[in-house]
Motif scaffolding. Structure first.
Motif, mmCIF file in Angstrom:
data_model
loop_
_atom_site.group_PDB
_atom_site.id
_atom_site.type_symbol
_atom_site.label_atom_id
_atom_site.label_comp_id
_atom_site.label_asym_id
_atom_site.label_seq_id
_atom_site.Cartn_x
_atom_site.Cartn_y
_atom_site.Cartn_z
ATOM 1 N N ALA A 1 0.811 -1.219 0.000
ATOM 2 C CA ALA A 1 0.000 0.000 0.000
ATOM 3 C C ALA A 1 0.847 1.273 0.000
ATOM 4 O O ALA A 1 0.580 2.197 -0.775
ATOM 5 C CB ALA A 1 -0.951 -0.001 1.196
ATOM 6 N N GLU A 2 1.839 1.342 0.857
ATOM 7 C CA GLU A 2 2.671 2.549 0.924
ATOM 8 C C GLU A 2 3.472 2.777 -0.364
ATOM 9 O O GLU A 2 3.497 3.905 -0.871
ATOM 10 C CB GLU A 2 3.593 2.504 2.140
ATOM 11 C CG GLU A 2 2.858 2.600 3.460
ATOM 12 C CD GLU A 2 2.088 3.894 3.643
ATOM 13 O OE1 GLU A 2 2.576 4.949 3.182
ATOM 14 O OE2 GLU A 2 1.004 3.852 4.227
ATOM 15 N N PRO A 3 4.120 1.748 -0.946
ATOM 16 C CA PRO A 3 4.811 1.981 -2.220
ATOM 17 C C PRO A 3 3.852 2.402 -3.345
ATOM 18 O O PRO A 3 4.210 3.223 -4.191
ATOM 19 C CB PRO A 3 5.462 0.641 -2.543
ATOM 20 C CG PRO A 3 5.643 -0.011 -1.227
ATOM 21 C CD PRO A 3 4.465 0.425 -0.414
ATOM 22 N N ARG A 4 2.627 1.869 -3.329
ATOM 23 C CA ARG A 4 1.655 2.252 -4.352
ATOM 24 C C ARG A 4 1.261 3.712 -4.186
ATOM 25 O O ARG A 4 1.160 4.446 -5.172
ATOM 26 C CB ARG A 4 0.425 1.360 -4.261
ATOM 27 C CG ARG A 4 -0.608 1.692 -5.327
ATOM 28 C CD ARG A 4 -1.777 0.759 -5.268
ATOM 29 N NE ARG A 4 -1.345 -0.569 -5.625
ATOM 30 C CZ ARG A 4 -1.891 -1.682 -5.169
ATOM 31 N NH1 ARG A 4 -2.884 -1.630 -4.312
ATOM 32 N NH2 ARG A 4 -1.442 -2.858 -5.546
ATOM 33 N N LYS A 5 1.036 4.152 -2.952
ATOM 34 C CA LYS A 5 0.703 5.561 -2.707
ATOM 35 C C LYS A 5 1.833 6.465 -3.178
ATOM 36 O O LYS A 5 1.590 7.514 -3.773
ATOM 37 C CB LYS A 5 0.454 5.802 -1.222
ATOM 38 C CG LYS A 5 -0.900 5.396 -0.740
ATOM 39 C CD LYS A 5 -1.137 6.036 0.611
ATOM 40 C CE LYS A 5 -1.370 5.030 1.660
ATOM 41 N NZ LYS A 5 -1.616 5.609 2.978
ATOM 42 N N LYS A 6 3.077 6.061 -2.921
ATOM 43 C CA LYS A 6 4.226 6.858 -3.337
ATOM 44 C C LYS A 6 4.329 6.916 -4.860
ATOM 45 O O LYS A 6 4.616 7.970 -5.430
ATOM 46 C CB LYS A 6 5.505 6.281 -2.757
ATOM 47 C CG LYS A 6 6.731 7.124 -3.052
ATOM 48 C CD LYS A 6 7.971 6.499 -2.471
ATOM 49 C CE LYS A 6 9.211 7.300 -2.735
ATOM 50 N NZ LYS A 6 9.394 7.746 -4.099
ATOM 51 N N ALA A 7 4.051 5.801 -5.523
ATOM 52 C CA ALA A 7 4.107 5.781 -6.984
ATOM 53 C C ALA A 7 3.044 6.700 -7.584
ATOM 54 O O ALA A 7 3.315 7.427 -8.552
ATOM 55 C CB ALA A 7 3.921 4.356 -7.492
ATOM 56 N N TYR A 8 1.832 6.677 -7.043
ATOM 57 C CA TYR A 8 0.787 7.576 -7.532
ATOM 58 C C TYR A 8 1.172 9.033 -7.292
ATOM 59 O O TYR A 8 0.969 9.882 -8.165
ATOM 60 C CB TYR A 8 -0.552 7.280 -6.842
ATOM 61 C CG TYR A 8 -1.343 6.188 -7.512
ATOM 62 C CD1 TYR A 8 -2.051 6.443 -8.677
ATOM 63 C CD2 TYR A 8 -1.392 4.913 -6.978
ATOM 64 C CE1 TYR A 8 -2.788 5.442 -9.293
ATOM 65 C CE2 TYR A 8 -2.112 3.906 -7.583
ATOM 66 C CZ TYR A 8 -2.820 4.184 -8.738
ATOM 67 O OH TYR A 8 -3.537 3.190 -9.345
ATOM 68 N N ALA A 9 1.708 9.338 -6.117
ATOM 69 C CA ALA A 9 2.107 10.716 -5.813
ATOM 70 C C ALA A 9 3.209 11.179 -6.764
ATOM 71 O O ALA A 9 3.165 12.311 -7.265
ATOM 72 C CB ALA A 9 2.568 10.815 -4.367
ATOM 73 N N ASP A 10 4.178 10.312 -7.045
ATOM 74 C CA ASP A 10 5.254 10.669 -7.973
ATOM 75 C C ASP A 10 4.716 10.898 -9.383
ATOM 76 O O ASP A 10 5.157 11.800 -10.084
ATOM 77 C CB ASP A 10 6.327 9.582 -7.994
ATOM 78 C CG ASP A 10 7.102 9.504 -6.698
ATOM 79 O OD1 ASP A 10 7.052 10.475 -5.905
ATOM 80 O OD2 ASP A 10 7.754 8.457 -6.470
ATOM 81 N N PHE A 11 3.763 10.062 -9.803
ATOM 82 C CA PHE A 11 3.204 10.200 -11.143
ATOM 83 C C PHE A 11 2.457 11.519 -11.291
ATOM 84 O O PHE A 11 2.651 12.252 -12.260
ATOM 85 C CB PHE A 11 2.268 9.032 -11.450
ATOM 86 C CG PHE A 11 1.562 9.162 -12.769
ATOM 87 C CD1 PHE A 11 2.221 8.893 -13.944
ATOM 88 C CD2 PHE A 11 0.243 9.574 -12.817
ATOM 89 C CE1 PHE A 11 1.579 9.016 -15.168
ATOM 90 C CE2 PHE A 11 -0.412 9.695 -14.018
ATOM 91 C CZ PHE A 11 0.256 9.417 -15.195
ATOM 92 N N TYR A 12 1.596 11.815 -10.328
ATOM 93 C CA TYR A 12 0.766 13.012 -10.447
ATOM 94 C C TYR A 12 1.499 14.296 -10.095
ATOM 95 O O TYR A 12 0.991 15.382 -10.361
ATOM 96 C CB TYR A 12 -0.502 12.872 -9.600
ATOM 97 C CG TYR A 12 -1.506 11.966 -10.271
ATOM 98 C CD1 TYR A 12 -2.131 12.357 -11.435
ATOM 99 C CD2 TYR A 12 -1.795 10.716 -9.747
ATOM 100 C CE1 TYR A 12 -3.034 11.537 -12.073
ATOM 101 C CE2 TYR A 12 -2.696 9.879 -10.373
ATOM 102 C CZ TYR A 12 -3.311 10.305 -11.529
ATOM 103 O OH TYR A 12 -4.199 9.482 -12.162
ATOM 104 N N ARG A 13 2.676 14.206 -9.540
ATOM 105 C CA ARG A 13 3.450 15.401 -9.230
ATOM 106 C C ARG A 13 3.837 16.134 -10.519
ATOM 107 O O ARG A 13 3.821 17.361 -10.581
ATOM 108 C CB ARG A 13 4.709 15.023 -8.448
ATOM 109 C CG ARG A 13 5.495 16.216 -7.966
ATOM 110 C CD ARG A 13 6.627 15.819 -7.040
ATOM 111 N NE ARG A 13 6.088 15.200 -5.833
ATOM 112 C CZ ARG A 13 6.389 13.968 -5.416
ATOM 113 N NH1 ARG A 13 7.239 13.243 -6.098
ATOM 114 N NH2 ARG A 13 5.864 13.485 -4.320
#
Length: 64
Positions: free
Chosen positions: A31-43
């Motif tokens: 869950a945490e790596p997925r949240k980080k990946a989404y945040a990096d993508f949408y940044r």
């Protein structure tokens, strides 16, 4: 009667500990790596750039 109840209680305590371990592994392993990946993508995401690329590729029939 005390002995079977005691054994069953320890089985349930063990199952609870295993369930907590699995939940923690799921949270920190997926869950945490997925949240980080989404945040990096949408940044740095530019939706208009993606739209233009899809429009040029012919994805949308109603948009020229």
């Amino acid at each position: 009667m005390h002995d079977p109840l005691s054994k069953r209680l320890w089985v349930h305590i063990g199952a609870f500990i295993v369930a907590l371990g699995v939940a923690a592994a799921r949270k920190f392993g997926a869950a945490e790596p997925r949240k980080k990946a989404y945040a990096d993508f949408y940044r740095n995401h530019d939706p208009m750039k993606d739209f233009e690329e899809m429009r040029k590729a012919g994805v949308f029939r109603s948009v020229k």
